[in-house]
Design a protein around this motif. Structure first.
Motif, PDB file in Angstrom:
ATOM      1  N   LEU A   1     -58.090 -50.927  20.470  1.00 16.80           N
ATOM      2  CA  LEU A   1     -59.404 -50.301  20.621  1.00 16.80           C
ATOM      3  C   LEU A   1     -60.502 -51.164  20.001  1.00 16.80           C
ATOM      4  CD1 LEU A   1     -61.068 -47.853  21.515  1.00 16.80           C
ATOM      5  CD2 LEU A   1     -60.543 -46.785  19.319  1.00 16.80           C
ATOM      6  N   ILE A   2     -60.218 -51.769  18.843  1.00 21.82           N
ATOM      7  CA  ILE A   2     -61.205 -52.630  18.183  1.00 21.82           C
ATOM      8  C   ILE A   2     -61.553 -53.820  19.069  1.00 21.82           C
ATOM      9  CG2 ILE A   2     -61.600 -54.193  16.234  1.00 21.82           C
ATOM     10  CD1 ILE A   2     -59.844 -52.308  14.546  1.00 21.82           C
ATOM     11  N   ILE A   3     -60.543 -54.499  19.593  1.00 20.98           N
ATOM     12  CA  ILE A   3     -60.798 -55.710  20.379  1.00 20.98           C
ATOM     13  C   ILE A   3     -61.454 -55.368  21.713  1.00 20.98           C
ATOM     14  CG2 ILE A   3     -58.601 -55.917  21.623  1.00 20.98           C
ATOM     15  CD1 ILE A   3     -60.337 -58.783  19.774  1.00 20.98           C
ATOM     16  N   LEU A   4     -61.103 -54.232  22.307  1.00 15.96           N
ATOM     17  CA  LEU A   4     -61.730 -53.826  23.565  1.00 15.96           C
ATOM     18  C   LEU A   4     -63.192 -53.432  23.354  1.00 15.96           C
ATOM     19  CD1 LEU A   4     -58.910 -51.752  25.330  1.00 15.96           C
ATOM     20  CD2 LEU A   4     -59.695 -54.062  25.875  1.00 15.96           C
ATOM     21  N   THR A   5     -63.477 -52.762  22.233  1.00 12.33           N
ATOM     22  CA  THR A   5     -64.863 -52.405  21.917  1.00 12.33           C
ATOM     23  C   THR A   5     -65.695 -53.659  21.687  1.00 12.33           C
ATOM     24  OG1 THR A   5     -64.156 -50.315  20.913  1.00 12.33           O
ATOM     25  CG2 THR A   5     -66.341 -51.124  20.319  1.00 12.33           C
ATOM     26  N   TYR A   6     -65.131 -54.600  20.961  1.00 12.34           N
ATOM     27  CA  TYR A   6     -65.827 -55.868  20.707  1.00 12.34           C
ATOM     28  C   TYR A   6     -66.139 -56.579  22.022  1.00 12.34           C
ATOM     29  CZ  TYR A   6     -66.658 -60.575  18.875  1.00 12.34           C
ATOM     30  OH  TYR A   6     -67.202 -61.800  18.582  1.00 12.34           O
ATOM     31  N   LYS A   7     -65.163 -56.637  22.907  1.00 14.13           N
ATOM     32  CA  LYS A   7     -65.357 -57.325  24.187  1.00 14.13           C
ATOM     33  C   LYS A   7     -66.374 -56.589  25.062  1.00 14.13           C
ATOM     34  CE  LYS A   7     -61.720 -57.737  26.875  1.00 14.13           C
ATOM     35  NZ  LYS A   7     -60.481 -58.326  27.470  1.00 14.13           N
ATOM     36  N   LYS A   8     -66.329 -55.273  25.040  1.00 14.36           N
ATOM     37  CA  LYS A   8     -67.272 -54.469  25.828  1.00 14.36           C
ATOM     38  C   LYS A   8     -68.716 -54.788  25.454  1.00 14.36           C
ATOM     39  CE  LYS A   8     -68.817 -49.645  26.087  1.00 14.36           C
ATOM     40  NZ  LYS A   8     -68.518 -48.257  25.629  1.00 14.36           N
TER      41      LYS A   8
END
Length: 264
Positions: free
Chosen positions: A226-233
């Motif tokens: 979730l952290i890495i997907l939020t960062y990428k978003k």
């Protein structure tokens, strides 16, 4: 009677043996565990994230370069019906380091209805000395519940202190970058009455701080994901914002040059 007692004893013994026996993973579960281990070992490397870092860095460099030209920095003064002054592109922090601030919007959130929140999001980007690397990215999200008897102010920050672009060797082999050092910070008014400023550097320490991945004691994988997907978003949004800014400047420059050539 003895037979019944023996049967009960053996049933209890069998039940205890079953509980004590280790769970056998299915082939699918073993494959999932293997993939999670590989992702963690690679530091949650992501080619798209590397490309976004490079794109943002390159376009910020282009904007800084084009803003040195009179035909760009003075375009808004002459191309419209009324003269306008261009807003300063980069700000400086308390250490006199330049950074780009992008307002990602504010409003009221209903995602946890009936609880509602007032939120504000902004991102701070420190450009690097060269067009192929950024120095730091800070994503900051503030919110306060807009109903209820107790109002709690919160601030969350995602910080990447080493956002790199693609790493390509002399042989042309590309190596994705390690993102495990991305930090997650949480601030709460439970700890202080201080009003956190909308600046990249904060005078107070966070109430809670963690990294994307700690080798010895990792976060649950679904939360790491979730952290890495939020960062990428949000990186995608930043990249889009910076590209639009560059396009606007280039368009205004062309309009001013065309205006300067209106000889009739």
């Amino acid at each position: 009677m003895k037979t019944r007692v023996l049967i009960i004893f053996f049933l209890l013994f069998a039940a205890l043996r079953l509980q004590a026996a280790p769970k056998l993973l299915t082939m699918e579960e073993r494959e999932i565990e293997r993939q999670i281990e590989a992702i963690r070992k690679a530091g949650f490397s992501d080619i798209e994230i590397d490309n976004l870092h490079a794109s943002i860095s390159e376009n910020i460099f282009k904007i800084n370069k084009i803003l040195q030209m009179d035909t760009t920095k003075k375009a808004l003064r002459y191309i419209g019906d009324e003269p306008q002054e261009m807003i300063k592109f980069l700000k400086t922090d308390r250490d006199n380091k330049p950074y780009l601030e992008i307002d990602m919007g504010s409003g009221e959130s209903f995602w946890d209805f009936p609880k509602t929140y007032l939120y504000n999001a902004r991102i701070f980007i420190y450009p690097g000395a060269t067009p192929d690397k950024l120095e730091k990215i800070i994503m900051q999200f503030k919110r306060t519940n807009s109903n209820g008897e107790i109002f709690v102010r919160e601030m969350r920050r995602v910080i990447n202190s080493d956002p790199k672009g693609p790493q390509v060797s002399s042989e042309g082999k590309r190596t994705p970058n390690n993102n495990k050092e991305i930090r997650l910070e949480y601030y709460s008014s439970y700890d202080t009455d201080f009003i956190w400023p909308d600046t990249p550097t904060q005078p107070l320490q966070p109430g809670v701080e963690t990294k994307l991945h700690e080798e010895t004691n990792p976060l649950p994988y679904n939360k790491q994901k979730l952290i890495i997907l939020t960062y990428k978003k949000y990186l995608r949004k930043v990249d889009k914002n910076v590209r639009h800014k560059l396009s606007d400047l280039e368009l205004n420059q062309k309009r001013l040059i065309s205006k300067m050539l209106e000889f009739q």
